[in-house]
Every structure is written in structure tokens, then in C-alpha cells.
Design a protein around this motif. Structure first.
Motif, PDB file in Angstrom:
ATOM      1  N   GLY A   7      76.790  -1.033 -62.875  1.00  0.00           N
ATOM      2  CA  GLY A   7      77.825  -0.057 -62.575  1.00  0.00           C
ATOM      3  C   GLY A   7      77.801   1.115 -63.529  1.00  0.00           C
ATOM      4  O   GLY A   7      76.756   1.725 -63.757  1.00  0.00           O
ATOM      5  N   ALA A   8      78.960   1.426 -64.116  1.00  0.00           N
ATOM      6  CA  ALA A   8      79.093   2.604 -64.970  1.00  0.00           C
ATOM      7  C   ALA A   8      78.263   2.453 -66.238  1.00  0.00           C
ATOM      8  O   ALA A   8      77.923   1.340 -66.659  1.00  0.00           O
ATOM      9  CB  ALA A   8      80.559   2.830 -65.328  1.00  0.00           C
ATOM     10  N   ARG A   9      77.967   3.589 -66.838  1.00  0.00           N
ATOM     11  CA  ARG A   9      77.194   3.595 -68.080  1.00  0.00           C
ATOM     12  C   ARG A   9      77.940   2.844 -69.173  1.00  0.00           C
ATOM     13  O   ARG A   9      79.147   2.993 -69.347  1.00  0.00           O
ATOM     14  CB  ARG A   9      76.967   5.056 -68.502  1.00  0.00           C
ATOM     15  N   VAL A  10      77.200   2.033 -69.912  1.00  0.00           N
ATOM     16  CA  VAL A  10      77.777   1.284 -71.018  1.00  0.00           C
ATOM     17  C   VAL A  10      77.886   2.200 -72.226  1.00  0.00           C
ATOM     18  O   VAL A  10      76.929   2.871 -72.598  1.00  0.00           O
ATOM     19  CB  VAL A  10      76.903   0.051 -71.351  1.00  0.00           C
ATOM     20  N   LYS A  11      79.063   2.231 -72.833  1.00  0.00           N
ATOM     21  CA  LYS A  11      79.238   3.039 -74.031  1.00  0.00           C
ATOM     22  C   LYS A  11      78.485   2.414 -75.199  1.00  0.00           C
ATOM     23  O   LYS A  11      78.366   1.200 -75.303  1.00  0.00           O
ATOM     24  CB  LYS A  11      80.715   3.162 -74.369  1.00  0.00           C
ATOM     25  N   LEU A  12      78.011   3.277 -76.091  1.00  0.00           N
ATOM     26  CA  LEU A  12      77.233   2.798 -77.226  1.00  0.00           C
ATOM     27  C   LEU A  12      78.047   1.839 -78.101  1.00  0.00           C
ATOM     28  O   LEU A  12      77.529   0.820 -78.549  1.00  0.00           O
ATOM     29  CB  LEU A  12      76.752   3.990 -78.062  1.00  0.00           C
ATOM     30  N   SER A  13      79.319   2.154 -78.306  1.00  0.00           N
ATOM     31  CA  SER A  13      80.168   1.289 -79.126  1.00  0.00           C
ATOM     32  C   SER A  13      80.310  -0.093 -78.503  1.00  0.00           C
ATOM     33  O   SER A  13      80.291  -1.108 -79.198  1.00  0.00           O
ATOM     34  CB  SER A  13      81.540   1.925 -79.312  1.00  0.00           C
ATOM     35  N   THR A  32      58.181   5.726 -69.545  1.00  0.00           N
ATOM     36  CA  THR A  32      57.776   4.593 -68.705  1.00  0.00           C
ATOM     37  C   THR A  32      58.614   3.360 -69.001  1.00  0.00           C
ATOM     38  O   THR A  32      59.061   2.651 -68.083  1.00  0.00           O
ATOM     39  CB  THR A  32      56.285   4.268 -68.952  1.00  0.00           C
ATOM     40  N   ILE A  33      58.836   3.083 -70.282  1.00  0.00           N
ATOM     41  CA  ILE A  33      59.661   1.929 -70.653  1.00  0.00           C
ATOM     42  C   ILE A  33      61.069   2.089 -70.101  1.00  0.00           C
ATOM     43  O   ILE A  33      61.658   1.148 -69.541  1.00  0.00           O
ATOM     44  CB  ILE A  33      59.696   1.774 -72.190  1.00  0.00           C
ATOM     45  N   ALA A  34      61.633   3.285 -70.238  1.00  0.00           N
ATOM     46  CA  ALA A  34      62.996   3.526 -69.756  1.00  0.00           C
ATOM     47  C   ALA A  34      63.084   3.321 -68.242  1.00  0.00           C
ATOM     48  O   ALA A  34      64.006   2.666 -67.737  1.00  0.00           O
ATOM     49  CB  ALA A  34      63.432   4.941 -70.137  1.00  0.00           C
ATOM     50  N   GLN A  35      62.135   3.879 -67.501  1.00  0.00           N
ATOM     51  CA  GLN A  35      62.146   3.722 -66.050  1.00  0.00           C
ATOM     52  C   GLN A  35      61.974   2.267 -65.639  1.00  0.00           C
ATOM     53  O   GLN A  35      62.614   1.794 -64.691  1.00  0.00           O
ATOM     54  CB  GLN A  35      61.047   4.580 -65.438  1.00  0.00           C
ATOM     55  N   SER A  36      61.117   1.538 -66.355  1.00  0.00           N
ATOM     56  CA  SER A  36      60.889   0.134 -66.040  1.00  0.00           C
ATOM     57  C   SER A  36      62.168  -0.684 -66.226  1.00  0.00           C
ATOM     58  O   SER A  36      62.507  -1.531 -65.398  1.00  0.00           O
ATOM     59  CB  SER A  36      59.776  -0.419 -66.920  1.00  0.00           C
ATOM     60  N   VAL A  37      62.896  -0.420 -67.314  1.00  0.00           N
ATOM     61  CA  VAL A  37      64.135  -1.155 -67.593  1.00  0.00           C
ATOM     62  C   VAL A  37      65.164  -0.902 -66.492  1.00  0.00           C
ATOM     63  O   VAL A  37      65.775  -1.837 -65.971  1.00  0.00           O
ATOM     64  CB  VAL A  37      64.696  -0.753 -68.967  1.00  0.00           C
ATOM     65  N   VAL A  38      65.368   0.369 -66.137  1.00  0.00           N
ATOM     66  CA  VAL A  38      66.377   0.711 -65.127  1.00  0.00           C
ATOM     67  C   VAL A  38      65.965   0.191 -63.754  1.00  0.00           C
ATOM     68  O   VAL A  38      66.807  -0.301 -62.982  1.00  0.00           O
ATOM     69  CB  VAL A  38      66.599   2.236 -65.086  1.00  0.00           C
ATOM     70  N   GLU A  39      64.681   0.275 -63.436  1.00  0.00           N
ATOM     71  CA  GLU A  39      64.210  -0.228 -62.137  1.00  0.00           C
ATOM     72  C   GLU A  39      64.464  -1.725 -62.008  1.00  0.00           C
ATOM     73  O   GLU A  39      64.894  -2.204 -60.949  1.00  0.00           O
ATOM     74  CB  GLU A  39      62.719   0.070 -61.991  1.00  0.00           C
ATOM     75  N   SER A  42      72.457   1.964 -65.039  1.00  0.00           N
ATOM     76  CA  SER A  42      72.000   1.119 -63.925  1.00  0.00           C
ATOM     77  C   SER A  42      71.325   1.902 -62.825  1.00  0.00           C
ATOM     78  O   SER A  42      70.886   1.319 -61.832  1.00  0.00           O
ATOM     79  CB  SER A  42      73.197   0.347 -63.330  1.00  0.00           C
ATOM     80  N   ARG A  43      71.268   3.238 -62.946  1.00  0.00           N
ATOM     81  CA  ARG A  43      70.650   4.059 -61.910  1.00  0.00           C
ATOM     82  C   ARG A  43      69.631   5.008 -62.538  1.00  0.00           C
ATOM     83  O   ARG A  43      69.822   5.483 -63.659  1.00  0.00           O
ATOM     84  CB  ARG A  43      71.705   4.880 -61.168  1.00  0.00           C
ATOM     85  N   MET A  44      68.574   5.284 -61.777  1.00  0.00           N
ATOM     86  CA  MET A  44      67.513   6.153 -62.275  1.00  0.00           C
ATOM     87  C   MET A  44      68.035   7.532 -62.641  1.00  0.00           C
ATOM     88  O   MET A  44      67.611   8.129 -63.628  1.00  0.00           O
ATOM     89  CB  MET A  44      66.409   6.297 -61.219  1.00  0.00           C
ATOM     90  N   GLU A  45      68.964   8.060 -61.836  1.00  0.00           N
ATOM     91  CA  GLU A  45      69.458   9.405 -62.096  1.00  0.00           C
ATOM     92  C   GLU A  45      70.303   9.504 -63.366  1.00  0.00           C
ATOM     93  O   GLU A  45      70.630  10.606 -63.822  1.00  0.00           O
ATOM     94  CB  GLU A  45      70.269   9.916 -60.897  1.00  0.00           C
ATOM     95  N   ASP A  46      70.660   8.371 -63.947  1.00  0.00           N
ATOM     96  CA  ASP A  46      71.473   8.375 -65.168  1.00  0.00           C
ATOM     97  C   ASP A  46      70.648   8.193 -66.442  1.00  0.00           C
ATOM     98  O   ASP A  46      71.210   8.182 -67.543  1.00  0.00           O
ATOM     99  CB  ASP A  46      72.528   7.258 -65.101  1.00  0.00           C
TER     100      ASP A  46
END
Length: 369
Positions: free
Chosen positions: A358-364, A172-179, A267-271
Motif C-alpha cells: 500500500g502506501a509508502r513506508v515512512k523511514l522512521s 536494477t536492484i530497486a526495480q527487482s525489489v518493487v517488482e 509497493s509500486r514502480m511509479e513510487d
């Protein structure tokens, strides 16, 4: 201008007010969700059924109902686990078997090498045959303090509760952040409050809900064991349940912080799965480990000191009587230290990734800012 205290002249919220407003928003949105309410009700009902079933299993002292003729009574003397009904002859015994009042009958039989025979309607109860079989005496040098079946039930209980609560609220937390990122709502939120206040509010709100579930489940366990008159089992479970609640509190804060941080990197739910899958595996691992190794002291000992599995492993060891008095304190200290480290790392990732689209942010990159 300082943001501590109450609202300033410009109407700016203090950090405490901002955190509580976000927490209230998280709690309210959950309580208004039909899926959350229904799944929680199912969890509570399932927990109550499990506790009552375990209690009745423990208290079930009735043996296999059998009819025994007077000339065969010596063959069942001293055999445990039988609910014996004395009858005068074989005909009376067969009548009780046919009526279903007993599962089988033990009657004298001169043609049998054992001197008796078992009479049943369609098939003989396997348990009865095992009870009547000749077995050597068994001496246990270190008898188990807890019944194996009850230990397995406790393992399932601790494992399912941790898995369900951590995965549901973490997701739920993850979905809330991305939404909020996807809809650009986050830009409005952080224009009024700090990023860390937003993260803290999300974690606190979901922690309150998760702990509420844990406390209700603890109450259900107490009620269920009381109804089944299992005071001894209740005393044995009281301490482990209390420790489970304490460990779960810090374990959940640790996981919630990491779930929020991981979700802020996309930045997207599918990611979402690309960054939260490792955390999901960490949540699932304790469940499978405690189910398959609930009677393995070595595995449980390791689990009780690993922060992600300690909320399940240590209460289980306490229930089984395997933990020394100081071990829960050491394990909790390790968990709390890991929790603080996770909050600091998670806050840094969250703060550096939240506004990046946009694109996924790398952990580094997220760690470096």
C-alpha cells in the motif's frame, strides 16, 4: 531447527545456499537481458576508444607540418612543435602548401617587419602562429607531474565508470525489489528463505556483475595503453585502477544495500523515485565533482574521505600524485566502516518494510519496525 550447513531433513535451505541461489537468479536475469548486454558492450567499446585516444594524444609528438625556405630557416630555429620540411625557394614551398603536404610555409619576406611571412592555402593555422609568436620565458616553480589533458581523461574515466555501474545496478536492484513486492513473489520467497538472505543474495549477485565490469574495463585500459605503446602512462594508471577496483567494491555494496532498502519502502514502480532519488543524487555527485574540479586539490581531498565519493576521489588523487601512502588506507577504513553501518541499517529497513503493502513506508517506521 538450525539452517546452517546443508539441507536438513525437511529440505530447508541453509543461509549460504539461499544467498547463493538468489545471487545466481540475479546474475542470470541480468545476463539474459538484451538491454544489459547492449549497454555493457557500448560501455566497453567507449572505454576502449577513450583509452586509445588518450594514448595516441599522449604519444603524438608530431608537430605542425610546415615548409621552410633556406633563407627563413633562422626564424624557426628553436621553435618546438614544428615538423619542418626544408625547401629551396618560395615556389616549392607554395607547391607543397597547395598539394596539402604541409599546413603552411615560412618564407623570407623583406617587406615584413619580422623578416618572414607565413604562406597558407585558405587560412593560416592558429597553432603555427602561436608557435611563431614572441613569448617571454616561463619558469615553473612546481610543475605538474601529470599532463592536464590526461588528468581530465582519467577524471572522465573514473567518473563515468562509477556513475554508470552504480546507477545501473542500483536501479536494477530497486526495480527487482518493487517488482517482487508488486507481484507478491516476495511472499513465496521469504516462506523458503530469510529476508536477510534475500537481501544479501541480491547485493552479492549485482556486486559480482558490477565487479566483473570493472575488471574487464581495467583489462581494456591495459590493452589500449599497450597497443598505443604507452608503458609510462600504463605504469602511472596501474596503481589508481587497482585502488579504484577496491574502493568501488565497498562503495557499491554500500549503495546496493541502501537502494534495496529504499525500494522496499514502496509497493509500486511509479513510487521508486520518491525513495531512491537521494541515492541517485549521491551517485551523480562524484561524477560532476571530479569533472569540474579534477585539478582542485582541496575538492579532491574532501571527496577522497567522503564514503560516497571516495571510490572516485581517492584514485584520482593517487593518479595525480597528491595522496600520501597512508591516505588510501585511512579512506578505505572509513568507507568500510560506513559500508558495515549501511548494511545494518539497510537490512533493518528492508526487513521491516518488505511485506508492507500500500502506501509508502515512512523511514522512521521502517527503522523502528
Amino acid at each position: 531447527m538450525s539452517t546452517t550447513g546443508t539441507r536438513g531433513s525437511s529440505g530447508t535451505l541453509s543461509d549460504g545456499q539461499a544467498i547463493w541461489l538468489v545471487a545466481e537468479r540475479e546474475i542470470g536475469s541480468k545476463l539474459r537481458s538484451k538491454a544489459f548486454v547492449i549497454s555493457t558492450a557500448i560501455l566497453f567499446l567507449g572505454a576502449l576508444a577513450l583509452v586509445i585516444w588518450a594514448g595516441f594524444q599522449a604519444s603524438n609528438s608530431t608537430g605542425t607540418p610546415v615548409a621552410v625556405t633556406s633563407d627563413a630557416s633562422q626564424y624557426v630555429a628553436g621553435v618546438e612543435g614544428l615538423d619542418v620540411t626544408d625547401v629551396s625557394d618560395r615556389a616549392e614551398a607554395e607547391a607543397l602548401v597547395m598539394s596539402g603536404e604541409v599546413d603552411a610555409a615560412v618564407v623570407a619576406d623583406s617587406s615584413s617587419p619580422l623578416g618572414f611571412a607565413v604562406v597558407a592555402e585558405s587560412d593560416a593555422p592558429t597553432q603555427l602562429l602561436l608557435q611563431l609568436s614572441q613569448l617571454p620565458p616561463v619558469e615553473l616553480l612546481a610543475p605538474a607531474e601529470v599532463d592536464a589533458a590526461l588528468g581530465y581523461v582519467a577524471a572522465i574515466g573514473f567518473g563515468i565508470v562509477f556513475l554508470f555501474a552504480a546507477s545501473m545496478f542500483g536501479g536494477t536492484i530497486a526495480q527487482s525489489v518493487v517488482e517482487e513486492k508488486q507481484t507478491r513473489v516476495v511472499e513465496l520467497l521469504i516462506s523458503a528463505i530469510s529476508v536477510r538472505a534475500l537481501l544479501a543474495g541480491k547485493v552479492i549477485g549485482n556486486t559480482i556483475l558490477a565487479m566483473g565490469q570493472i575488471l574487464i574495463l581495467a583489462a581494456i585500459a591495459i590493452v589500449g595503453l599497450t597497443v598505443t605503446d604507452q608503458t609510462a602512462l600504463l605504469q602511472g594508471l596501474g596503481g589508481p585502477i587497482a585502488w579504484f577496483a577496491v574502493f568501488f567494491l565497498f562503495g557499491f555494496v554500500l549503495l546496493a544495500s541502501l537502494f534495496a532498502a529504499a525500494a522496499s519502502m514502496v509497493s509500486r514502480m511509479e513510487d521508486i523515485g520518491s525513495t531512491t532519488t537521494p541515492l541517485t543524487m549521491l551517485v551523480m555527485a562524484p561524477y560532476f565533482l571530479v569533472i569540474f574540479f579534477n585539478d582542485n586539490p582541496l575538492v579532491l581531498g574532501i571527496m577522497s574521505y567522503v564514503p560516497f565519493s571516495a571510490p572516485v576521489g581517492m584514485p584520482m588523487r593517487i593518479f595525480l600524485g597528491q595522496a600520501q601512502w597512508w591516505e588510501p588506507l585511512v579512506s578505505l577504513a572509513i568507507l568500510m566502516a560506513t559500508c558495515v553501518a549501511a548494511i545494518l541499517v539497510g537490512a533493518r529497513i528492508y526487513e521491516n518494510s518488505l511485506l508492507r503493502m500500500g502506501a509508502r513506508v515512512k523511514l522512521s517506521e521502517a527503522l523502528a519496525g
